[in-house]
Design a protein around this motif. Structure first.
Motif, PDB file in Angstrom:
ATOM      1  N   LEU A  11       0.840  -1.204   0.000  1.00  0.00           N
ATOM      2  CA  LEU A  11       0.000   0.000   0.000  1.00  0.00           C
ATOM      3  C   LEU A  11       0.874   1.252   0.000  1.00  0.00           C
ATOM      4  CD1 LEU A  11      -3.106   0.760   0.441  1.00  0.00           C
ATOM      5  CD2 LEU A  11      -2.420   1.210   2.783  1.00  0.00           C
ATOM      6  N   ILE A  12       1.795   1.299   0.964  1.00  0.00           N
ATOM      7  CA  ILE A  12       2.659   2.479   1.068  1.00  0.00           C
ATOM      8  C   ILE A  12       3.512   2.613  -0.177  1.00  0.00           C
ATOM      9  CG2 ILE A  12       4.513   3.544   2.396  1.00  0.00           C
ATOM     10  CD1 ILE A  12       3.502   2.036   4.823  1.00  0.00           C
ATOM     11  N   GLY A  13       4.054   1.476  -0.597  1.00  0.00           N
ATOM     12  CA  GLY A  13       4.916   1.482  -1.767  1.00  0.00           C
ATOM     13  C   GLY A  13       4.216   2.032  -2.990  1.00  0.00           C
ATOM     14  N   THR A  14       2.997   1.574  -3.189  1.00  0.00           N
ATOM     15  CA  THR A  14       2.248   2.020  -4.360  1.00  0.00           C
ATOM     16  C   THR A  14       2.045   3.523  -4.335  1.00  0.00           C
ATOM     17  OG1 THR A  14       1.066  -0.067  -4.231  1.00  0.00           O
ATOM     18  CG2 THR A  14       0.161   1.609  -5.705  1.00  0.00           C
ATOM     19  N   VAL A  15       1.599   4.014  -3.177  1.00  0.00           N
ATOM     20  CA  VAL A  15       1.310   5.440  -3.075  1.00  0.00           C
ATOM     21  C   VAL A  15       2.586   6.261  -3.277  1.00  0.00           C
ATOM     22  CG1 VAL A  15       0.465   7.248  -1.570  1.00  0.00           C
ATOM     23  CG2 VAL A  15      -0.654   5.023  -1.588  1.00  0.00           C
ATOM     24  N   PHE A  16       3.660   5.818  -2.639  1.00  0.00           N
ATOM     25  CA  PHE A  16       4.916   6.552  -2.770  1.00  0.00           C
ATOM     26  C   PHE A  16       5.398   6.559  -4.211  1.00  0.00           C
ATOM     27  CE2 PHE A  16       6.390   7.008   1.726  1.00  0.00           C
ATOM     28  CZ  PHE A  16       6.832   8.303   1.562  1.00  0.00           C
ATOM     29  N   ALA A  17       5.345   5.392  -4.819  1.00  0.00           N
ATOM     30  CA  ALA A  17       5.809   5.283  -6.199  1.00  0.00           C
ATOM     31  C   ALA A  17       5.000   6.207  -7.092  1.00  0.00           C
ATOM     32  CB  ALA A  17       5.691   3.836  -6.683  1.00  0.00           C
ATOM     33  N   ALA A  18       3.690   6.228  -6.859  1.00  0.00           N
ATOM     34  CA  ALA A  18       2.827   7.083  -7.677  1.00  0.00           C
ATOM     35  C   ALA A  18       3.222   8.548  -7.489  1.00  0.00           C
ATOM     36  CB  ALA A  18       1.371   6.869  -7.298  1.00  0.00           C
ATOM     37  N   ALA A  19       3.437   8.922  -6.226  1.00  0.00           N
ATOM     38  CA  ALA A  19       3.786  10.315  -5.937  1.00  0.00           C
ATOM     39  C   ALA A  19       5.108  10.695  -6.600  1.00  0.00           C
ATOM     40  CB  ALA A  19       3.874  10.520  -4.428  1.00  0.00           C
ATOM     41  N   VAL A  72      -2.527  14.663  -4.527  1.00  0.00           N
ATOM     42  CA  VAL A  72      -3.336  13.738  -3.734  1.00  0.00           C
ATOM     43  C   VAL A  72      -2.461  12.607  -3.205  1.00  0.00           C
ATOM     44  CG1 VAL A  72      -5.223  12.082  -3.817  1.00  0.00           C
ATOM     45  CG2 VAL A  72      -5.502  14.327  -4.841  1.00  0.00           C
ATOM     46  N   ALA A  73      -1.526  12.129  -4.036  1.00  0.00           N
ATOM     47  CA  ALA A  73      -0.624  11.073  -3.576  1.00  0.00           C
ATOM     48  C   ALA A  73       0.247  11.580  -2.435  1.00  0.00           C
ATOM     49  CB  ALA A  73       0.247  10.598  -4.741  1.00  0.00           C
ATOM     50  N   VAL A  96       1.639  21.554  -6.738  1.00  0.00           N
ATOM     51  CA  VAL A  96       1.436  20.266  -6.066  1.00  0.00           C
ATOM     52  C   VAL A  96       1.398  20.470  -4.560  1.00  0.00           C
ATOM     53  CG1 VAL A  96       2.506  18.031  -5.567  1.00  0.00           C
ATOM     54  CG2 VAL A  96       2.450  18.882  -7.916  1.00  0.00           C
ATOM     55  N   ILE A  97       2.328  21.280  -4.058  1.00  0.00           N
ATOM     56  CA  ILE A  97       2.383  21.517  -2.611  1.00  0.00           C
ATOM     57  C   ILE A  97       1.100  22.199  -2.142  1.00  0.00           C
ATOM     58  CG2 ILE A  97       3.572  22.812  -0.808  1.00  0.00           C
ATOM     59  CD1 ILE A  97       6.168  22.340  -2.443  1.00  0.00           C
ATOM     60  N   LEU A 152     -10.766   9.904  -4.232  1.00  0.00           N
ATOM     61  CA  LEU A 152     -11.419  10.561  -5.366  1.00  0.00           C
ATOM     62  C   LEU A 152     -11.979  11.917  -4.963  1.00  0.00           C
ATOM     63  CD1 LEU A 152     -13.383   7.861  -7.359  1.00  0.00           C
ATOM     64  CD2 LEU A 152     -11.502   9.287  -8.137  1.00  0.00           C
ATOM     65  N   ALA A 153     -12.527  11.990  -3.766  1.00  0.00           N
ATOM     66  CA  ALA A 153     -13.058  13.269  -3.291  1.00  0.00           C
ATOM     67  C   ALA A 153     -11.925  14.278  -3.193  1.00  0.00           C
ATOM     68  CB  ALA A 153     -13.744  13.084  -1.936  1.00  0.00           C
ATOM     69  N   GLY A 154     -10.770  13.814  -2.672  1.00  0.00           N
ATOM     70  CA  GLY A 154      -9.608  14.692  -2.585  1.00  0.00           C
ATOM     71  C   GLY A 154      -9.146  15.131  -3.966  1.00  0.00           C
ATOM     72  N   PHE A 155      -9.125  14.173  -4.889  1.00  0.00           N
ATOM     73  CA  PHE A 155      -8.718  14.491  -6.257  1.00  0.00           C
ATOM     74  C   PHE A 155      -9.679  15.503  -6.873  1.00  0.00           C
ATOM     75  CE2 PHE A 155      -8.957  13.717 -10.808  1.00  0.00           C
ATOM     76  CZ  PHE A 155      -7.635  13.886 -11.158  1.00  0.00           C
TER      77      PHE A 155
END
Lengths: 249, 277, 221
Positions: B8-16, C24-25, C91-92, C148-151
C-alpha cells in the motif's frame, strides 16, 4: 512451542474485581483462581456479567477496582499468550489465508513460517479447501471455525470463548465444540461463556455461575447440574431446561 | 499484512514520486520569469512575440500576468527576473528604491473609455477624457474600476483627479471597485452596462462586449507607456542577469520592436514600439 | 471551439492530471496513516485534533495559496528552493488543501471500522500503528472514494494554483486557471467548453474508480 517462556501464565487470580459502567455495577467483587488443565464454563442469566468477566480477564477492559493477576507477565508489545473468540467472529476484508497471515504477523512469526502455520491451522478446522476465498463471504459457521483456527494457530496458553455458537445452527455448533475439545486436548486452558446447557454439559469440567455480577457458585460440572448449591443456580437451571420438568412429570 | 502494508505504502509513494518526477520542473535549461500585466498577456502580445525570442536564444520566458502593482511586488520579493509593466510613476519609484535596474521604454498603447451604447452620461463625441469623467461623476452613471492598484487603475485615478472629481464619493453606489484584472472588470462592466477605462489591447481582444463600445479615445493623455527592467541582482542574487538582460536587449532591439509593431488584432495594431535606440 | 485549442488543450489537461494526482498522492501518504492513527489511538487532546481536522475541511483555497506563496517566495523561508511559479509549487498547495479532507474522512471511516474490530485487534496484540494500517487495508474500497473526493477538490481548485503557479502559459497553466483566463478575456464559450472537458474527466475517473471499487467490494463482502 519451543520459544515459549518457561513460566506459565496460569494460575490466573482475580482479586475483588469489580466493574461499573454509567453508574451500573456489572461485576461485583469477584474473587477466583483459574488453574490450567480444567475446562471452565461460565454460566448465568442475561446481564449476569459473563461477557464482561471474560473481557476483564483477557485485558480488553480494565476493572473499576480490584486486580487481575497472571502468574507470568505478558510484556507489552510481545506476542500474546492468550486468545479470544467472540460471539460474532471479526474477519478482515482479506482472504481466509490473509486473515491468518495477519494474525501471525502481529504475533511476530517470521514471514517464511506463516504460510505453513496458516495452512496447518486451516487443516485442523477442516477449511483447507477455501484458503483463498474472501473471509467475509463465508457462512457464520465457517467464519467461527476460521476464528478458532486463528486463535489456535498461535498456540495460546488460555483461550477465552464468548458464546461462540450462539448464532449457529446445531450442526455448525457441534463442529465448533469438537474443535474446542481438540484445542483443550492440545493443552490450552479453555474458558467459555455459553447459554447452551447441553454444550456446557458436554464441554465443562467446572462451572462458574454468575448472577447479578457476583460469582454465585463454583462447582465441578457434574455437581452443578445434579445438585446446584444455590437457589439462584437451581432457578436458572429450571428456567433454562423446561424439558427437565416435563420429563420429570 | 506486512506485504499488504508495504504494498500500500509502496504504491502510493511510487505514484507520488513518478508523478513528481514527470513534472516539467527545472528541466528547461534556460528560462526567466517575467512579471507583467494582464494587458500584455490577455491581448495576446506575448503569445505573438515570445516564440521568436525563445527560438533565437533558447531562453524560455515564463510570464506571470498580474496588475502592475502586484507585478512590481512580485519583483520586489525576488520572484521574477524581469518586470514589464505600465505605470511610469510606480516604475520610477521601484527603480529609485533600488528594486529594479536599467529601466527601458518599450512601447505604448492607449487607454480608451468604454461605455454603453445608450451613453447615459452623454460623453460620446468628446476627446477630452477629463471632461468625460467629470460628466460621468456628475450624472452618477455606473462606472467600473479595476480597484487593484494596476497601471490602468492608477491611470484612471489620475484622470479623475484631472477632472476634479472624487470617485470615492460614489463608492458603493455608481462607482464600483471590482478588485480584479482587466478582463473580469470588463465582464462586470458588460453585465452592468457601466463605463470603464480599459487598455485598447485588452478591449480589442475582449469578446464578451454586450452593449459596450468605445466612447472616448484619442486624448493625448490616454497615452499608456510600458517599461521593462531587470530585478536588481544586488537585492536578489538569484536573479538571472544574463538571460534577463538578453530579453530586455532583444525587446528594445529592432527585431523585438518590429515584432511588437507587427501584432494586430482584427487588422488593428495594438502596441506602438517606442524604444529609443 | 474546444477542438481548436488542441494540442495545447491536451498539454493543459495532462498537467492538470499530473499536478492533482501528485498532490493527492503526496497528501495521502501522510493523511491516510494519520487519519487512521487518530481514529485508533487514545491520547489527550484527541477531541481537539478531530475538531481541528474537521474545521480545516473548510479551509479556503485562496488562503492556502497565499500562505504557500509567502513560504515559497524568494523572500520567504523556503525561497532558496526557487519553486514558486512551478508545477511543484502547485502540487504543494493542492496537497495542503486536500490533506485535511483526506485525513478527516479517513479518520471517520477507520473509526467506524475500529468500533467493529477493536476487541479482535487488541486480543491479537496489535498496537496502534498495526491496527491503523490493518484497518486502512480493511476499508481500502472506501478509501478509493475518499481519495477521489480529494482528487476532485484538487483538480477543481483555482485560487491556490493561480497564486503559486502564476498561470504561466505552457508551464503552470492548468484547466481551472485556463478557464479563469478565458473568462477574463470574455471568451465565455471557450471557458464553458474547457469547463465541460474538466467535468468530463472528473466524471470518467469517478465512474471508472467506482466500478472497480464495486466489483472488488462484491468479491470481498
Amino acid at each position: 512451542m519451543a520459544s515459549r517462556p518457561p513460566s506459565s501464565l496460569l494460575p490466573l487470580v482475580l482479586d475483588d474485581v469489580s466493574f461499573a459502567a454509567r453508574g451500573r455495577t456489572i461485576l461485583d467483587r469477584v474473587n477466583l483462581t483459574l488453574e490450567r488443565g480444567v475446562r471452565t464454563v461460565v454460566l448465568g442469566p442475561n446481564g449476569a456479567g459473563k461477557s464482561v468477566l471474560l473481557r476483564v480477564m483477557h485485558g480488553l477492559i480494565s476493572p473499576t477496582s480490584g486486580s487481575v493477576r497472571w502468574s507470568a507477565r505478558e510484556a507489552p508489545g510481545a506476542p500474546r499468550r492468550q486468545a479470544m473468540v467472540f460471539q460474532r467472529p471479526v474477519m478482515f476484508r482479506r482472504s481466509v489465508m490473509g486473515n491468518l497471515r495477519f494474525a501471525l504477523e502481529v504475533a511476530g512469526v517470521p514471514r517464511a513460517e506463516r504460510g505453513g502455520r496458516a495452512e496447518a491451522a486451516l487443516d485442523r478446522v477442516g477449511l483447507s479447501g477455501i484458503a483463498h476465498q474472501p473471509a467475509r463471504v463465508l457462512s457464520g459457521g465457517e467464519q467461527q471455525r476460521l476464528a478458532l483456527a486463528r486463535a489456535w494457530m498461535l498456540a495460546p496458553e488460555v483461550l477465552f470463548l464468548d458464546e461462540p455458537t450462539a448464532n449457529l445452527d446445531p450442526g455448525s455448533a457441534r463442529a465448533i465444540e469438537a474443535i474446542v475439545q481438540a484445542i483443550h486436548d492440545a493443552g490450552t486452558k479453555i474458558v467459555m461463556v455459553t447459554h447452551n446447557l447441553g454444550q456446557a454439559r458436554r464441554l465443562a469440567d467446572e462451572i462458574l455461575f454468575l448472577h447479578g455480577g457476583r460469582l454465585c457458585e463454583r462447582s465441578a460440572a457434574a455437581d452443578f447440574f445434579h445438585r446446584p448449591a444455590t437457589a439462584e443456580a437451581a432457578a436458572y437451571l429450571e428456567g433454562e431446561l423446561p424439558w427437565r420438568l416435563t420429563a420429570a412429570a | 499484512m506486512a506485504t499488504h502494508r508495504r504494498r500500500l505504502i509502496g504504491t502510493v509513494f511510487a505514484a507520488a514520486l513518478a508523478a513528481l518526477a514527470s513534472l516539467p520542473a527545472a528541466a528547461q535549461p534556460k528560462s526567466i520569469v517575467v512579471a507583467s500585466t494582464t494587458s500584455t498577456e490577455q491581448s495576446g502580445l506575448f503569445g505573438h512575440i515570445l516564440p521568436t525570442f525563445t527560438k533565437k536564444t533558447g531562453i524560455q520566458v515564463k510570464v506571470v500576468a498580474l496588475g502592475t502593482g502586484q507585478a512590481l511586488d512580485v519583483g520586489r520579493r525576488g520572484d521574477a527576473d524581469v518586470v514589464f509593466v505600465h505605470d511610469r510613476v510606480a516604475e520610477d519609484k521601484f527603480v529609485a528604491d533600488g528594486w529594479g535596474i536599467g529601466r527601458r521604454d518599450v512601447m505604448y498603447n492607449d487607454f480608451v473609455l468604454i461605455g454603453p451604447k445608450a451613453d447615459p452620461a452623454k460623453v460620446a463625441g468628446t476627446k477630452d477624457v477629463a471632461a468625460a469623467l467629470k460628466r460621468i461623476a456628475e450624472a452618477k452613471a455606473p462606472f467600473v474600476s479595476r480597484g487593484d492598484k494596476s497601471g490602468t487603475h492608477a491611470a484612471e485615478l489620475r484622470y479623475f483627479k484631472l477632472a476634479g472629481a472624487d470617485p470615492l464619493q460614489g463608492k458603493g453606489s455608481w462607482y464600483r471597485e471590482t478588485g480584479s484584472g482587466m478582463g473580469p472588470a470588463l465582464n462586470t462592466a458588460s453585465s452592468m452596462n457601466a463605463y470603464i477605462l480599459a487598455d485598447r489591447g485588452t478591449w480589442l481582444a475582449f469578446k464578451n462586449r454586450g452593449e459596450l463600445g468605445i466612447v472616448v479615445e484619442g486624448d493625448k493623455r490616454l497615452f499608456n507607456p510600458y517599461g521593462v527592467m531587470l530585478v536588481n541582482p544586488a537585492r536578489h542574487p538569484h536573479v538571472k542577469v544574463s538571460e534577463g538582460s538578453a530579453f530586455i536587449e532583444w525587446i528594445v532591439s529592432k527585431e523585438g520592436q518590429d515584432a511588437i509593431a507587427s501584432y494586430k488584432v482584427g487588422g488593428e495594431q495594438l502596441f506602438f514600439a517606442d524604444a529609443h535606440n | 471551439m474546444v477542438v481548436t485549442l488542441d494540442p495545447k488543450l491536451g498539454e493543459i489537461v495532462l498537467l492538470s492530471l499530473r499536478v492533482s494526482v501528485s498532490s493527492v498522492a503526496l497528501a495521502g501518504v501522510f493523511a491516510l496513516p494519520l487519519g487512521a492513527a487518530v481514529a485508533v489511538a487514545e491520547f489527550p487532546g484527541k477531541r481537539g485534533v478531530v475538531t481541528t481536522l474537521n474545521a480545516l475541511l473548510g479551509l479556503p483555497a485562496v488562503v492556502v495559496g497565499l500562505a504557500i506563496y509567502l513560504l515559497l517566495s524568494r523572500s520567504g523561508p523556503l525561497g532558496a528552493f526557487g519553486i514558486l511559479f512551478t508545477p511543484s509549487a502547485m502540487v504543494i498547495a493542492q496537497a495542503v488543501l486536500v490533506f485535511p479532507l483526506l485525513a478527516a474522512l479517513t479518520r471517520q471511516v477507520v473509526a467506524d471500522a475500529w468500533g467493529e474490530s477493536r476487541e479482535q485487534l487488541v486480543s491479537l496484540g496489535a498496537g496502534t500503528w498495526t491496527s491503523a494500517f490493518a484497518l486502512l487495508v480493511d476499508v481500502r474500497y472506501t478509501l478509493v472514494t475518499i481519495v477521489l473526493a480529494g482528487f476532485g477538490r484538487a483538480i477543481a481548485e483555482v485560487g491556490a494554483v493561480m497564486i503559486v503557479g502564476g498561470n504561466i502559459d505552457g508551464v503552470t497553466r492548468v484547466m481551472t486557471t485556463a478557464i479563469a483566463l478565458e473568462t477574463s478575456k470574455g471568451d465565455l464559450p471557450l471557458a464553458v467548453g474547457l469547463g465541460i472537458v474538466l467535468l468530463a474527466i472528473v466524471f470518467a475517473l469517478n465512474i471508472a474508480a467506482t466500478a472497480i471499487k464495486d466489483a472488488a467490494q462484491r468479491h470481498h463482502g
